[in-house]
Design a protein around this motif. Sequence first.
Motif, short mmCIF file in Angstrom:
data_model
loop_
_atom_site.label_atom_id
_atom_site.label_comp_id
_atom_site.label_asym_id
_atom_site.label_seq_id
_atom_site.Cartn_x
_atom_site.Cartn_y
_atom_site.Cartn_z
N ARG A 1 0.83 -1.20 0.00
CA ARG A 1 0.00 0.00 0.00
C ARG A 1 0.87 1.26 0.00
O ARG A 1 0.59 2.21 -0.74
CB ARG A 1 -0.93 0.00 1.22
N GLY A 32 2.65 1.73 -3.27
CA GLY A 32 1.77 2.26 -4.30
C GLY A 32 1.69 3.77 -4.32
O GLY A 32 1.27 4.36 -5.32
N ALA A 59 1.11 3.84 -11.16
CA ALA A 59 -0.03 2.96 -10.87
C ALA A 59 0.06 1.64 -11.64
O ALA A 59 -0.20 0.57 -11.10
CB ALA A 59 -1.34 3.68 -11.20
N LYS A 60 0.43 1.70 -12.91
CA LYS A 60 0.51 0.49 -13.72
C LYS A 60 1.59 -0.44 -13.21
O LYS A 60 1.41 -1.66 -13.15
CB LYS A 60 0.76 0.86 -15.19
N TYR A 85 2.78 -0.54 -10.15
CA TYR A 85 2.34 -1.07 -8.86
C TYR A 85 1.35 -2.22 -9.05
O TYR A 85 1.41 -3.23 -8.34
CB TYR A 85 1.70 0.05 -8.04
N LYS A 86 0.45 -2.08 -10.00
CA LYS A 86 -0.53 -3.14 -10.25
C LYS A 86 0.16 -4.42 -10.69
O LYS A 86 -0.22 -5.52 -10.27
CB LYS A 86 -1.53 -2.68 -11.32
N TYR A 107 1.83 -5.93 -7.63
CA TYR A 107 0.83 -6.44 -6.70
C TYR A 107 0.27 -7.77 -7.18
O TYR A 107 0.14 -8.72 -6.39
CB TYR A 107 -0.29 -5.41 -6.53
N GLU A 108 -0.08 -7.84 -8.45
CA GLU A 108 -0.65 -9.08 -8.98
C GLU A 108 0.37 -10.21 -8.95
O GLU A 108 0.01 -11.37 -8.68
CB GLU A 108 -1.16 -8.84 -10.40
N ASP A 166 0.77 -11.31 -5.30
CA ASP A 166 -0.45 -12.01 -4.89
C ASP A 166 -0.48 -13.42 -5.46
O ASP A 166 -0.86 -14.38 -4.76
CB ASP A 166 -1.67 -11.22 -5.35
N SER A 196 -1.02 3.12 -22.67
CA SER A 196 -1.77 1.87 -22.56
C SER A 196 -2.54 1.56 -23.84
O SER A 196 -2.78 0.40 -24.17
CB SER A 196 -2.72 1.93 -21.37
N SER A 220 -1.41 -4.44 -22.47
CA SER A 220 -1.00 -5.01 -21.18
C SER A 220 0.49 -4.89 -20.95
O SER A 220 0.95 -4.98 -19.80
CB SER A 220 -1.41 -6.48 -21.12
N ALA A 252 2.35 -1.87 -18.41
CA ALA A 252 2.79 -1.94 -17.02
C ALA A 252 4.27 -2.32 -16.93
O ALA A 252 5.02 -1.75 -16.14
CB ALA A 252 1.94 -2.96 -16.26
#
Length: 237
Positions: A3, A6, A11-12, A14-15, A18-19, A22, A179, A184, A187
């Motif tokens: 968090r 981020g 943002a891209k 970080y996403k 994160y994915e 995860d 983007s 894709s 990122a």
Amino acid sequence: MLRYLGRIMPAKAYKLIYETVDEISKGRSGGKLSLGLLAAVWVASTGMRAIITALNTASGIREARPRSKRRLVAIAMTIALAVVILSALTLMLYGSQIALFVARWFYFGDAFIQAWKIVQWFFVLGFVLLAFTSLYLFAPNLKDVKWRWLTPGSLLAVVLWLLISFGFRLYIHLFQTYSTTYGSLGAVIVLLLWLYLTGAVIILGGEVNALVENAAAEAGMPDAKAHGQKSLARYGN
């Protein structure tokens, strides 16, 4: 941790991280911890060796240490920087809980807790400066290094890194046309570009330190040591 990460990263990017984290965490296994930790330190030390080479080049210093010693230095620097960065993240994540515990233990009032919310960021900045300073003092092939809590290069690198990180994040937030072009893969491109800018800032800080040392040596300051070809014998030749 993710968090707070981020807030700095685009943002891209970080996403993407994160994915990935995860997905890895869902297939975690306790038996793989020791091997994974050793592998992570080894791979990270390889990146640190690249930074060592870049800082030597930026400072005009020829690398004369054996390959095994360079690897040990890279591993030691990787572990040391990990400790410093984790300490900074601990203050960021659990600073409020730490302040509450100290206030209860020493019977401090609410004023201490409110003041700590501001003071803790100075500690975090201090840890980041410590990481950059340690990198500039111990990574290059320097001899007889004297510890300094702050160098011109480390101060400049930290300021530029923060400005680039927040500025790049703002740019990505306002202009997301990449983007549309890359889909894709955007990122990955954003993450690599942010890492590239971070590496450029690190090298720039090393060059600034070398320039300041050279100027101080030419001015006749007793503790200053000139960098470059004229000082190879002093730096390990």
